[in-house]
Structures are given as structure tokens and as C-alpha cells.
Write an enzyme that holds these catalytic residues in place. Structure first.
Site, PDB file in Angstrom:
ATOM      1  CD  GLN A   6      50.152  67.821  33.246  1.00  0.00           C
ATOM      2  OE1 GLN A   6      50.835  68.756  33.652  1.00  0.00           O
ATOM      3  NE2 GLN A   6      48.889  67.963  32.913  1.00  0.00           N
ATOM      4  N   GLY A  65      50.026  76.873  36.596  1.00  0.00           N
ATOM      5  CA  GLY A  65      49.744  76.075  37.783  1.00  0.00           C
ATOM      6  C   GLY A  65      49.767  76.861  39.092  1.00  0.00           C
ATOM      7  CE  LYS A 103      43.588  84.726  39.962  1.00  0.00           C
ATOM      8  NZ  LYS A 103      44.672  84.036  39.273  1.00  0.00           N
ATOM      9  CD  GLU A 110      46.225  81.774  41.541  1.00  0.00           C
ATOM     10  OE1 GLU A 110      45.426  81.222  42.318  1.00  0.00           O
ATOM     11  OE2 GLU A 110      46.229  81.584  40.308  1.00  0.00           O
ATOM     12  CG  ASP A 121      42.280  81.147  39.632  1.00  0.00           C
ATOM     13  OD1 ASP A 121      41.821  80.608  38.617  1.00  0.00           O
ATOM     14  OD2 ASP A 121      43.418  81.654  39.659  1.00  0.00           O
ATOM     15  N   GLY A 172      47.875  85.583  35.698  1.00  0.00           N
ATOM     16  CA  GLY A 172      48.801  85.514  34.563  1.00  0.00           C
ATOM     17  C   GLY A 172      50.245  85.633  35.042  1.00  0.00           C
TER      18      GLY A 172
HETATM   19  N1  LIG Z   1      50.618  69.296  37.862  1.00  0.00           N
HETATM   20  C1  LIG Z   1      49.444  69.313  37.208  1.00  0.00           C
HETATM   21  N2  LIG Z   1      48.869  68.147  36.819  1.00  0.00           N
HETATM   22  C2  LIG Z   1      47.694  68.152  36.155  1.00  0.00           C
HETATM   23  N3  LIG Z   1      46.998  69.271  35.829  1.00  0.00           N
HETATM   24  C3  LIG Z   1      47.541  70.456  36.191  1.00  0.00           C
HETATM   25  C4  LIG Z   1      48.766  70.544  36.907  1.00  0.00           C
HETATM   26  N4  LIG Z   1      49.039  71.868  37.153  1.00  0.00           N
HETATM   27  C5  LIG Z   1      48.027  72.573  36.597  1.00  0.00           C
HETATM   28  N5  LIG Z   1      47.116  71.734  36.043  1.00  0.00           N
HETATM   29  C6  LIG Z   1      45.895  72.133  35.309  1.00  0.00           C
HETATM   30  O1  LIG Z   1      46.300  73.107  34.339  1.00  0.00           O
HETATM   31  C7  LIG Z   1      45.349  74.195  34.264  1.00  0.00           C
HETATM   32  C8  LIG Z   1      46.056  75.517  34.632  1.00  0.00           C
HETATM   33  O2  LIG Z   1      46.475  75.455  35.981  1.00  0.00           O
HETATM   34  P1  LIG Z   1      46.161  76.695  36.949  1.00  0.00           P
HETATM   35  O3  LIG Z   1      44.738  77.114  36.832  1.00  0.00           O
HETATM   36  O4  LIG Z   1      46.660  76.350  38.316  1.00  0.00           O
HETATM   37  O5  LIG Z   1      47.080  77.817  36.283  1.00  0.00           O
HETATM   38  P2  LIG Z   1      47.265  79.330  36.776  1.00  0.00           P
HETATM   39  O6  LIG Z   1      48.693  79.672  36.615  1.00  0.00           O
HETATM   40  O7  LIG Z   1      46.673  79.470  38.124  1.00  0.00           O
HETATM   41  O8  LIG Z   1      46.387  80.159  35.713  1.00  0.00           O
HETATM   42  P3  LIG Z   1      45.823  81.680  35.881  1.00  0.00           P
HETATM   43  O9  LIG Z   1      46.864  82.561  35.308  1.00  0.00           O
HETATM   44  O10 LIG Z   1      44.545  81.650  35.078  1.00  0.00           O
HETATM   45  O11 LIG Z   1      45.554  81.926  37.331  1.00  0.00           O
HETATM   46  C9  LIG Z   1      44.238  73.828  35.234  1.00  0.00           C
HETATM   47  O12 LIG Z   1      43.210  73.146  34.517  1.00  0.00           O
HETATM   48  C10 LIG Z   1      44.889  72.856  36.198  1.00  0.00           C
HETATM   49  O13 LIG Z   1      43.956  71.940  36.758  1.00  0.00           O
HETATM   50  C1  LIG Z   2      42.318  84.265  31.664  1.00  0.00           C
HETATM   51  C2  LIG Z   2      43.582  83.735  32.303  1.00  0.00           C
HETATM   52  N1  LIG Z   2      43.292  82.388  32.825  1.00  0.00           N
HETATM   53  C3  LIG Z   2      44.071  84.630  33.427  1.00  0.00           C
HETATM   54  N2  LIG Z   2      43.049  84.740  34.443  1.00  0.00           N
HETATM   55  C4  LIG Z   2      44.470  86.019  32.964  1.00  0.00           C
HETATM   56  C5  LIG Z   2      45.687  85.970  32.089  1.00  0.00           C
HETATM   57  C6  LIG Z   2      46.111  87.341  31.618  1.00  0.00           C
HETATM   58  C7  LIG Z   2      47.253  87.257  30.614  1.00  0.00           C
HETATM   59  C8  LIG Z   2      47.585  88.611  30.003  1.00  0.00           C
HETATM   60  C9  LIG Z   2      48.778  88.497  29.051  1.00  0.00           C
HETATM   61  O1  LIG Z   2      49.906  88.249  29.535  1.00  0.00           O
HETATM   62  O2  LIG Z   2      48.563  88.537  27.824  1.00  0.00           O
HETATM   63 MG   LIG Z   3      45.103  80.654  38.824  1.00  0.00          MG
END
Ligand SMILES: Nc1ncnc2c1ncn2[C@@H]1O[C@H](COP(=O)(O)OP(=O)(O)OP(=O)(O)O)[C@@H](O)[C@H]1O
Ligand SMILES: C[C@H](N)[C@H](N)CCCCCC(=O)O
Ligand SMILES: [Mg+2]
Length: 234
Positions: free
Chosen positions: A205, A14, A37, A115, A54, A118
Site C-alpha cells: 500500500q 487494484g 477495459k 481488465e 481506468d 468488479g
Molecule cells: N497498492 C496501492 N497503493 C495505493 N493505492 C492503491 C493501491 N492499489 C490500488 N490503489 C488505489 O485504490 C483504488 C482502487 O484501485 P483500482 O482502481 O485499481 O481498483 P479496481 O480493481 O481496478 O476497481 P474497478 O473494479 O473499479 O475497476 C484506486 O484509487 C487506486 O489508486
Molecule cells: C463502480 C465500480 N468501480 C466498478 N466499475 C463496477 C463494480 C461493479 C460491482 C457489481 C457487484 O459486484 O455488486
Molecule cells: Mg479498474
């Protein structure tokens, strides 16, 4: 105000949601805010159009006009670790370029929210090269940590904080994201806070993302900390 990273205990915890929420709330306070990002992977295709989730989220929800060239340095199509996604495209990530961009952005905005990609130990260059954590440490910026509320989060969160603190990275606070209200999740949150009594916010959520952007995070101790951040003594 303070520039900071939004980092996570994992991918998909998230970070983008929290980055976007904090961007909106800080913009509402009249601050000039840009998310950044450094590296994103995983091109998404919808209706024949390719985009990256993102930076698309930042642009969709921002209350201010964002400069696209300020939002990202590297985007790779494969939804994989940045080092591998870059290799697949015959490219290599230049960590110094990321650090320079972070420096330059800070001169143009009240708040830059960087941001991560991962979790912390995500390799940016070929294996046993620079990790995301190396860039965070070199940037000398503090972090907001996003973590799950579900089973497994206690270990993941304590490990992540250990990795940050042992490198003198200031943890401004935590966001417990995706709470469904179960007793176990509430105990997970309280247990983590016992170990690390930091400012925090809890995000439920939600079924609909637009509800997220209206979710009032401003009343939380985390948001208060972000507004009253002084260089920490530790
Ligand atoms: N509180 C929430 N309620 C509903 N959906 C959520 C919530 N938090 C995250 N999501 C959904 O979960 C998925 C992952 O969230 P997000 O993309 O923010 O993760 P991230 O940590 O940024 O991932 P990455 O490592 O790829 O950058 C997305 O589809 C997002 O819309
Ligand atoms: C594709 C994913 N949503 C992220 N952008 C990248 C996550 C990298 C994870 C690498 C790892 O810890 O194995
Ligand atoms: Mg992200």
C-alpha cells in the site's frame, strides 16, 4: 508473449493499478502493449471535467502512444454494476461485441491486457444474462488475479480461483495488492499460496501512486510466468 485478463476478487482491489503496472513493464521490454477495459462505470468529475479513472490511468502512465478507440467499448456514468449502469442510460451491453474487439486487438499488439469490471460474477446484461466471467471463458484467455491482503481475502481468493478453475480458465498467477506488512497479511498470503502455489507478486500500500509505477514487479515469479507463458496443460 501472451494476451491475458487482469481480474479481481472484487471491485477496488487494484486491477487498474496492476494493469497499468504490467503495461508499463511490458512496454519497457519493447513489446507493443494495449490495455482494454471492455466496460467501465463511474464517471469522475474534477475541475468541471468528466473522465473515467481506468482508461485515464492507462493513458497517463503508458510509455507508448495508445489508441483511445482501442481502450474501451462501454462507459457508463453511474458507479454501479454494468448491467444497471447501462439500463440507466437506456443501453444494453453486447457481449459478442466485446469478444470481437478482443479478437481484433490481439492481431494489432504483442500483448493485450483486458481488465475486468468488479469481480467475476458481475452482470453485463440484464440480471441472469451474461456475466463478466462468461466473456472471460469465451475469450479463451488466461487471467492474472488481483486480490487484497486484508481480512476476508482468503475466502474471496479461494472462491474466485474455484470459479475460474471449474471453467478451465488458466490462472497465470496472483497479485496480492495493498500490503501494509502486518503479520496477519503475511499469513493470509502464505495461506492462499498453500492452497494455490501459483506465481505471484506482492504490491505494498503506497502513499503515492507514482511510486507504484516504479515498483519493480519484474523480479517476481508472476512476471517471469508472464514472459514464459505456454498454453498450460490443464
Ligand atoms: N497498492 C496501492 N497503493 C495505493 N493505492 C492503491 C493501491 N492499489 C490500488 N490503489 C488505489 O485504490 C483504488 C482502487 O484501485 P483500482 O482502481 O485499481 O481498483 P479496481 O480493481 O481496478 O476497481 P474497478 O473494479 O473499479 O475497476 C484506486 O484509487 C487506486 O489508486
Ligand atoms: C463502480 C465500480 N468501480 C466498478 N466499475 C463496477 C463494480 C461493479 C460491482 C457489481 C457487484 O459486484 O455488486
Ligand atoms: Mg479498474
Amino acid at each position: 508473449m501472451q494476451h491475458f485478463w487482469v481480474v479481481g476478487t472484487d471491485t477496488d482491489v487494484g486491477k487498474t493499478i496492476v494493469t497499468t503496472m504490467l503495461m508499463c513493464h511490458l512496454q519497457k521490454q519493447g513489446l507493443k502493449v494495449s490495455p482494454y477495459k471492455p466496460v467501465q462505470t463511474g464517471e469522475v468529475y474534477e475541475n468541471g471535467r468528466g473522465y473515467y479513472y481506468d482508461t485515464a490511468m492507462y493513458e497517463k502512465y503508458s510509455l507508448q502512444k495508445l489508441q483511445q478507440e482501442h481502450l474501451n467499448s462501454y462507459s457508463f456514468r453511474e458507479a454501479a454494476s454494468p448491467h444497471f449502469a447501462a439500463q440507466l442510460e437506456g443501453q444494453q451491453i453486447d457481449a459478442n461485441e466485446l469478444l470481437l474487439r478482443i479478437q481484433l486487438l490481439q492481431a494489432s499488439y504483442d500483448v493485450v491486457i483486458c481488465e475486468g469490471a468488479g469481480g467475476l460474477f458481475v452482470p453485463l446484461t440484464a440480471p441472469n444474462g451474461m456475466t463478466l466471467l462468461d466473456v472471460i471463458v469465451s475469450s479463451k484467455l488466461p487471467v492474472v488475479l488481483v486480490t487484497r491482503t486484508s481480512l476476508g481475502t482468503i475466502n474471496h481468493t479461494l472462491l474466485t480461483i474455484e470459479a475460474l478453475r471449474s471453467r478451465q480458465v488458466d490462472v497465470l498467477g496472483m497479485v496480492f495488492n495493498g500490503d501494509t506488512g502486518s503479520c496477519m497479511e503475511q499469513d493470509n498470503i502464505q495461506t492462499i499460496l498453500q492452497y494455490h502455489p501459483l506465481p505471484y507478486a506482492i504490491i505494498p500500500q503506497l502513499q503515492n501512486l507514482s511510486q507504484l509505477m516504479d515498483y519493480a514487479i519484474t523480479h517476481t515469479t508472476l512476471f517471469e510466468r508472464l514472459f514464459n507463458y505456454e498454453t498450460s496443460s490443464n
